[in-house]
Design a protein around this motif. Structure first.
Motif, PDB file in Angstrom:
ATOM      1  N   ARG A  28       0.831  -1.210   0.000  1.00 46.91           N
ATOM      2  CA  ARG A  28       0.000   0.000   0.000  1.00 46.91           C
ATOM      3  C   ARG A  28       0.865   1.259   0.000  1.00 46.91           C
ATOM      4  O   ARG A  28       0.495   2.267  -0.600  1.00 46.91           O
ATOM      5  N   VAL A  29       1.979   1.206   0.692  1.00 39.98           N
ATOM      6  CA  VAL A  29       2.912   2.325   0.666  1.00 39.98           C
ATOM      7  C   VAL A  29       3.445   2.511  -0.757  1.00 39.98           C
ATOM      8  O   VAL A  29       3.559   3.646  -1.250  1.00 39.98           O
ATOM      9  N   GLU A  30       3.752   1.420  -1.440  1.00 42.03           N
ATOM     10  CA  GLU A  30       4.213   1.501  -2.824  1.00 42.03           C
ATOM     11  C   GLU A  30       3.153   2.144  -3.711  1.00 42.03           C
ATOM     12  O   GLU A  30       3.468   2.957  -4.596  1.00 42.03           O
ATOM     13  N   ARG A  31       1.896   1.792  -3.474  1.00 44.93           N
ATOM     14  CA  ARG A  31       0.825   2.393  -4.278  1.00 44.93           C
ATOM     15  C   ARG A  31       0.781   3.905  -4.088  1.00 44.93           C
ATOM     16  O   ARG A  31       0.597   4.655  -5.059  1.00 44.93           O
ATOM     17  N   GLU A  32       0.947   4.366  -2.862  1.00 43.75           N
ATOM     18  CA  GLU A  32       0.948   5.805  -2.618  1.00 43.75           C
ATOM     19  C   GLU A  32       2.121   6.481  -3.317  1.00 43.75           C
ATOM     20  O   GLU A  32       2.001   7.605  -3.824  1.00 43.75           O
ATOM     21  N   LEU A  33       3.254   5.802  -3.355  1.00 45.79           N
ATOM     22  CA  LEU A  33       4.437   6.379  -3.999  1.00 45.79           C
ATOM     23  C   LEU A  33       4.238   6.564  -5.494  1.00 45.79           C
ATOM     24  O   LEU A  33       4.723   7.539  -6.077  1.00 45.79           O
ATOM     25  N   VAL A  34       3.541   5.631  -6.150  1.00 47.65           N
ATOM     26  CA  VAL A  34       3.400   5.691  -7.605  1.00 47.65           C
ATOM     27  C   VAL A  34       2.116   6.376  -8.056  1.00 47.65           C
ATOM     28  O   VAL A  34       1.925   6.586  -9.263  1.00 47.65           O
ATOM     29  N   GLN A  89      10.524   2.533   6.040  1.00 47.99           N
ATOM     30  CA  GLN A  89      11.797   2.055   5.505  1.00 47.99           C
ATOM     31  C   GLN A  89      11.639   1.528   4.072  1.00 47.99           C
ATOM     32  O   GLN A  89      12.592   1.489   3.303  1.00 47.99           O
ATOM     33  N   ARG A  90      10.406   1.141   3.734  1.00 44.76           N
ATOM     34  CA  ARG A  90      10.157   0.593   2.403  1.00 44.76           C
ATOM     35  C   ARG A  90      10.257   1.668   1.329  1.00 44.76           C
ATOM     36  O   ARG A  90      10.538   1.368   0.158  1.00 44.76           O
ATOM     37  N   ILE A  91      10.067   2.939   1.700  1.00 45.33           N
ATOM     38  CA  ILE A  91      10.023   4.019   0.709  1.00 45.33           C
ATOM     39  C   ILE A  91      11.354   4.143  -0.019  1.00 45.33           C
ATOM     40  O   ILE A  91      11.417   4.103  -1.250  1.00 45.33           O
ATOM     41  N   SER A  92      12.436   4.312   0.733  1.00 46.46           N
ATOM     42  CA  SER A  92      13.748   4.461   0.094  1.00 46.46           C
ATOM     43  C   SER A  92      14.171   3.173  -0.601  1.00 46.46           C
ATOM     44  O   SER A  92      14.807   3.209  -1.664  1.00 46.46           O
TER      45      SER A  92
END
Length: 406
Positions: free
Chosen positions: A151-157, A208-211
């Motif tokens: 879900r964090v990845e989805r927000e990033l993209v 931590q997954r963001i970077s």
């Protein structure tokens, strides 16, 4: 007349001595010889005559018989606060109150049991400074945190690939809460949403997954940059300078010698589609396959033609820029893909696409829809519907009218 008060005074002194004797610490070593029967409360005269040696002996005997215990034997409180974290209230704490424990005091049960307060979870903090250890947490917290990564990845993209602290905390909290809800953990979901201190502390794990995610995108670009742009070590500095200027690297059919390219096809360079496919659509657990509903059309009359989000394309473009920048001297020099170093370049890509959409909305839609088709068409799958989609993408390239016939 005078003896009675003296007797009473002696009696009170004896009683006081007995009380003090009962309250005085009892040492594990035996008393020095000749000390039997001596009251623990010393008179002023005896104190002055023997203050130094007895004190020294007591200290030495205490060091010998009562060695310092390791941390694991220290007292343990369920609501022990960590440095820099507010001190929680004890057992009267409401359900959403934060509870924290330290690793060295919690190895027995803190990582596997919920706290004694109904409906609360507690976090196991590192004994010293460092990141929060996911494996030390309650199984419910571990499950929600792991599920929040995608879900964090989805927000990033879809929203922002280089978020500031405020934006990051917001979507990390929402990702954790949504993951807890999906798992049916209503108490944990409520604690994440209603306890900012708890959500910020726990949010350090998915943050931590963001970077890491951005670095994975950059590595895909880095591994393909030299081949896609024909970079020759030792003699590519001028070419790299040309590519980096005015975002030339996003166009297809580039010719450095003639200073030419297909300027009417921004983001049409094959490396853009390659990064989109490899980073966001590669496999059933990828962010693009997990959340197909995030691909929407920007045109009301073309809703059946999904587009890739701006943030996704901008991240891919920024990764290409970073990959080329490592060759700007003609030799490869590694550059860290940090927010501080590349946020401005990411914003440049967003501004470029926003301008394109504002000036020519239909061309913008075509560009983003073509990127979607190019990225999703590379997926290998056994699904009949997706096999048909991949075949259709291949058929569109086929120049069937010009095929040789005999």
């Amino acid at each position: 007349m005078m003896t009675r008060p003296t007797h009473l005074a002696l009696t009170k002194t004896a009683m006081l001595e007995q009380q003090l004797s009962a309250e005085r610490p009892r040492w594990t070593t035996s008393s020095p010889s000749g000390s039997k029967g001596i009251s623990p409360v010393l008179s002023r005269r005896s104190e002055e005559s023997s203050s130094k040696p007895p004190t020294k002996k007591v200290k030495e005997s205490s060091k010998t018989e009562t060695p310092k215990q390791p941390n694991l034997e220290h007292p343990f409180w369920n609501n022990m606060p960590a440095a820099g974290v507010e001190n929680p209230v004890t057992n009267t704490v409401p359900a959403a109150k934060l509870e924290l424990v330290h690793d060295n005091a919690a190895l027995g049960d803190a990582g596997t049991l919920a706290s004694s307060s109904p409906g609360t979870y507690r976090l196991v903090l590192p004994d010293k400074s460092g990141p929060l250890n996911l494996l030390a947490q309650h199984p419910d917290i571990q499950a929600a945190a792991r599920l929040s990564f995608i879900r964090v990845e989805r927000e990033l993209v879809t929203n922002h690939a280089f978020p500031n602290t405020l934006i990051r905390r917001g979507f990390v909290r929402d990702a954790l809460a949504a993951s807890a809800k999906q798992l049916g953990l209503e108490a944990l979901e409520s604690q994440i949403l209603n306890n900012p201190q708890f959500s910020r502390t726990l949010g350090a794990i998915p943050s931590q997954r963001i970077s890491t995610f951005r670095l994975e995108v950059k590595d895909i670009s880095q591994n393909a940059t030299t081949a896609h742009y024909g970079l020759v070590p030792g003699s590519c500095a001028s070419k790299v300078e040309w590519l980096l200027g005015e975002l030339i690297y996003i166009y297809p059919n580039l010719d450095f010698e003639r200073n030419s390219g297909s300027w009417e096809k921004p983001y049409g360079h094959p490396l853009v589609a390659h990064i989109l496919q490899q980073a966001f659509f590669n496999g059933p657990d990828s962010v693009g396959r997990t959340f197909p509903d995030m691909f929407k059309s920007s045109l009301a009359d073309r809703q059946q033609e999904p587009e890739v989000p701006m943030a996704m394309v901008a991240l891919a473009g920024t990764a290409i820029h970073a990959g080329l920048l490592q060759w700007q001297t003609g030799q490869y020099l590694k550059i860290d893909f940090t927010s501080n170093a590349f946020l401005d370049k990411y914003r440049e890509h967003i501004t470029f696409m926003a301008h394109t959409q504002d000036k020519n909305a239909r061309a913008f839609h075509t560009m983003m829809h073509n990127l979607y088709k190019a990225a999703t068409g590379f997926i290998n799958t056994t699904s009949n519907s997706q096999t048909t989609h991949a075949a259709a993408a291949a058929i569109t390239r086929l120049a069937i009218d010009r095929m040789e016939v005999s």
